[in-house]
Scaffold this active site. Structure first.
Site, PDB file in Angstrom:
ATOM      1  N   THR A  34       0.801  -1.224   0.000  1.00  0.00           N
ATOM      2  CA  THR A  34       0.000   0.000   0.000  1.00  0.00           C
ATOM      3  C   THR A  34       0.838   1.281   0.000  1.00  0.00           C
ATOM      4  O   THR A  34       1.987   1.287   0.467  1.00  0.00           O
ATOM      5  CB  THR A  34      -0.901  -0.003   1.262  1.00  0.00           C
ATOM      6  OG1 THR A  34      -1.501   1.276   1.416  1.00  0.00           O
ATOM      7  CG2 THR A  34      -0.111  -0.292   2.520  1.00  0.00           C
TER       8      THR A  34
ATOM      9  N   TYR B 219      -2.218   0.478  10.262  1.00  0.00           N
ATOM     10  CA  TYR B 219      -2.397  -0.243   8.992  1.00  0.00           C
ATOM     11  C   TYR B 219      -1.097  -0.209   8.171  1.00  0.00           C
ATOM     12  O   TYR B 219      -0.590  -1.252   7.747  1.00  0.00           O
ATOM     13  CB  TYR B 219      -3.564   0.366   8.203  1.00  0.00           C
ATOM     14  CG  TYR B 219      -3.685  -0.137   6.778  1.00  0.00           C
ATOM     15  CD1 TYR B 219      -4.099  -1.442   6.505  1.00  0.00           C
ATOM     16  CD2 TYR B 219      -3.377   0.691   5.689  1.00  0.00           C
ATOM     17  CE1 TYR B 219      -4.203  -1.905   5.202  1.00  0.00           C
ATOM     18  CE2 TYR B 219      -3.483   0.235   4.385  1.00  0.00           C
ATOM     19  CZ  TYR B 219      -3.900  -1.061   4.141  1.00  0.00           C
ATOM     20  OH  TYR B 219      -3.994  -1.507   2.843  1.00  0.00           O
TER      21      TYR B 219
HETATM   22  N1  LIG Z   1      -8.627  -1.038  -0.378  1.00  0.00           N
HETATM   23  C1  LIG Z   1      -7.711  -0.094  -0.655  1.00  0.00           C
HETATM   24  O1  LIG Z   1      -8.018   1.091  -0.842  1.00  0.00           O
HETATM   25  C2  LIG Z   1      -6.264  -0.485  -0.777  1.00  0.00           C
HETATM   26  C3  LIG Z   1      -5.318   0.511  -1.032  1.00  0.00           C
HETATM   27  C4  LIG Z   1      -3.986   0.157  -1.153  1.00  0.00           C
HETATM   28  C5  LIG Z   1      -3.609  -1.179  -1.008  1.00  0.00           C
HETATM   29  N2  LIG Z   1      -4.548  -2.117  -0.736  1.00  0.00           N
HETATM   30  C6  LIG Z   1      -4.099  -3.514  -0.586  1.00  0.00           C
HETATM   31  O2  LIG Z   1      -4.646  -4.254  -1.680  1.00  0.00           O
HETATM   32  C7  LIG Z   1      -4.884  -5.617  -1.272  1.00  0.00           C
HETATM   33  C8  LIG Z   1      -6.293  -6.019  -1.658  1.00  0.00           C
HETATM   34  O3  LIG Z   1      -7.204  -5.151  -0.975  1.00  0.00           O
HETATM   35  P1  LIG Z   1      -8.776  -5.312  -1.094  1.00  0.00           P
HETATM   36  O4  LIG Z   1      -9.352  -3.940  -1.047  1.00  0.00           O
HETATM   37  O5  LIG Z   1      -9.119  -6.242  -2.209  1.00  0.00           O
HETATM   38  O6  LIG Z   1      -9.084  -6.015   0.298  1.00  0.00           O
HETATM   39  P2  LIG Z   1     -10.484  -6.524   0.854  1.00  0.00           P
HETATM   40  O7  LIG Z   1     -11.565  -6.246  -0.123  1.00  0.00           O
HETATM   41  O8  LIG Z   1     -10.595  -6.038   2.264  1.00  0.00           O
HETATM   42  O9  LIG Z   1     -10.261  -8.122   0.841  1.00  0.00           O
HETATM   43  C9  LIG Z   1      -9.406  -8.762   1.722  1.00  0.00           C
HETATM   44  C10 LIG Z   1      -9.935 -10.179   1.911  1.00  0.00           C
HETATM   45  O10 LIG Z   1      -9.058 -10.866   2.801  1.00  0.00           O
HETATM   46  C11 LIG Z   1      -9.867 -11.601   3.701  1.00  0.00           C
HETATM   47  N3  LIG Z   1      -9.137 -11.948   4.918  1.00  0.00           N
HETATM   48  C12 LIG Z   1      -9.048 -11.235   6.080  1.00  0.00           C
HETATM   49  N4  LIG Z   1      -8.325 -11.920   6.980  1.00  0.00           N
HETATM   50  C13 LIG Z   1      -7.944 -13.081   6.381  1.00  0.00           C
HETATM   51  C14 LIG Z   1      -7.208 -14.205   6.811  1.00  0.00           C
HETATM   52  N5  LIG Z   1      -6.706 -14.265   8.050  1.00  0.00           N
HETATM   53  N6  LIG Z   1      -7.003 -15.223   5.948  1.00  0.00           N
HETATM   54  C15 LIG Z   1      -7.513 -15.177   4.700  1.00  0.00           C
HETATM   55  N7  LIG Z   1      -8.243 -14.139   4.224  1.00  0.00           N
HETATM   56  C16 LIG Z   1      -8.454 -13.103   5.063  1.00  0.00           C
HETATM   57  C17 LIG Z   1     -11.016 -10.653   3.964  1.00  0.00           C
HETATM   58  O11 LIG Z   1     -12.090 -11.287   4.616  1.00  0.00           O
HETATM   59  P3  LIG Z   1     -13.037 -10.392   5.594  1.00  0.00           P
HETATM   60  O12 LIG Z   1     -13.691  -9.369   4.719  1.00  0.00           O
HETATM   61  O13 LIG Z   1     -13.955 -11.423   6.158  1.00  0.00           O
HETATM   62  O14 LIG Z   1     -12.114  -9.769   6.602  1.00  0.00           O
HETATM   63  C18 LIG Z   1     -11.337 -10.210   2.548  1.00  0.00           C
HETATM   64  O15 LIG Z   1     -12.174 -11.132   1.873  1.00  0.00           O
HETATM   65  C19 LIG Z   1      -4.580  -5.655   0.225  1.00  0.00           C
HETATM   66  O16 LIG Z   1      -3.287  -6.153   0.415  1.00  0.00           O
HETATM   67  C20 LIG Z   1      -4.629  -4.198   0.653  1.00  0.00           C
HETATM   68  O17 LIG Z   1      -3.808  -3.949   1.777  1.00  0.00           O
HETATM   69  C21 LIG Z   1      -5.861  -1.811  -0.632  1.00  0.00           C
END
Ligand SMILES: NC(=O)c1ccc[n+]([C@@H]2O[C@H](COP(=O)([O-])OP(=O)(O)OC[C@H]3O[C@@H](n4cnc5c(N)ncnc54)[C@H](OP(=O)(O)O)[C@@H]3O)[C@@H](O)[C@H]2O)c1
Length: 289
Positions: free
Chosen positions: A104, A128
């Site tokens: 991130t 975070y």
């Molecule tokens: N969203 C943003 O704006 C953003 C910005 C920059 C970087 N990122 C990075 O991009 C990546 C993808 O983000 P995203 O927005 O697609 O995330 P997301 O929609 O929050 O999806 C993350 C998934 O991981 C699951 N999860 C949580 N704990 C877990 C565990 N212990 N074992 C297995 N799965 C687990 C979550 O389940 P639950 O929903 O049940 O917790 C969810 O389904 C991440 O690495 C994030 O840090 C995101």
């Protein structure tokens, strides 16, 4: 033929990846898991899954992504964003596999005013970002082969994100204040999924491996500009007004400047990246399907 594990596949990125490989990849075998099938914080389960299914590529889409909640839930955020990736990295190392991991813009403090490169000094402002940085370092120190992609302002037609919140609020409200003093670039998770697929296709190219890359869409905007563009594209008539972040008190300070320099990923993978407004329109089209 590769056996590929996708973790956290019920999230925004995981769902987009499911679409991209479903449409394009007829050769490799994919295992889409989320916490119910494979909890990445459980070292034994991770190792056993990877050995039992002869996994040689892992794409870690799992994360603790609630930036505000993480401030009061440090231990859980660290388990998922640091220990989970460490478990995956160690299991990949033992199988000579490749770990593709997502990080991130929050690893930076946002005090620069020129685009962040991969070698710029990291300095997270909150839990975070700190836990995501520990995850990056654990992967690098594990000795596994890795590709770390830092991305920013991720949105998709799946899950919860700014675009979908604005879609709802601009329909419900006559006027809305949105911050204009945080500047960055939105990233359509579908575009990031395409890049991950390109890396999977080129995984044997050792030049790609063991590097950090920055990826977002092209261009620069504030959250205010992003909201105005969403409002216009949807044909909504909400009066969107710029405001300061200080008008929305929060436990965590967000980086005020999150623009990435993407030269490295563009030249290494020979890709062109869509402009953020074009990708926003693509996402809205997909939302309306
Ligand atoms: N969203 C943003 O704006 C953003 C910005 C920059 C970087 N990122 C990075 O991009 C990546 C993808 O983000 P995203 O927005 O697609 O995330 P997301 O929609 O929050 O999806 C993350 C998934 O991981 C699951 N999860 C949580 N704990 C877990 C565990 N212990 N074992 C297995 N799965 C687990 C979550 O389940 P639950 O929903 O049940 O917790 C969810 O389904 C991440 O690495 C994030 O840090 C995101």
């Amino acid at each position: 033929m590769h056996n590929i594990l996708i973790t956290g596949s019920n999230g925004q990125l995981g769902n987009e990846l499911r679409l991209v490989v479903g449409e394009n990849d007829k050769i490799n075998k994919y295992y889409f898991t989320d916490v119910d099938e494979l909890d990445i914080t459980n070292k034994k389960d991770v190792s056993e899954f990877i050995v039992a299914n002869n996994i040689d590529i892992v794409v870690n889409c799992a994360a603790y992504t609630n930036v505000d909640k993480a401030e009061d839930d440090k231990e859980r955020a660290d388990l998922i964003n640091h220990i989970g990736p460490k478990n995956l990295a160690e299991a990949c190392r033992d199988k000579n596999g490749l770990l593709i991991h997502i990080s991130t813009d929050y690893v930076f403090d946002g005090t620069k005013n020129t685009p962040y490169t991969e070698t710029d000094e990291t300095k997270p402002l909150g839990v975070y970002g700190e836990t995501k940085l520990r995850g990056e370092n654990a992967i690098i120190n594990s000795g596994c082969d890795y590709v770390i992609i830092r991305t920013s302002w991720l949105y998709s037609s799946f899950g919860h994100n700014f675009l979908k919140t604005m879609q709802r609020l601009t329909a419900e409200k006559e006027s809305l204040n949105v911050v204009f003093d945080q500047v960055g670039t939105p990233t359509y998770a579908g575009d990031l999924a395409n890049v991950i697929y390109t890396i999977i296709q080129n995984n044997n190219n050792t030049d790609i491996r063991n590097q950090i890359y920055h990826f977002s869409n092209e261009g620069v905007c504030s959250w205010y500009d992003f909201a105005v563009a969403i409002n216009e594209a949807l044909g909504h008539n909400c009066n969107i007004k710029p405001c300061f972040s200080s008008e929305f008190p929060s436990k965590v300070t967000r980086p005020s400047f999150s623009v990435f320099n993407k030269t490295k990923i563009k030249s290494t993978l020979s890709i062109e990246i869509p402009y953020w407004k074009d990708s926003m329109l693509t996402c809205i089209e997909n939302l309306n399907k």
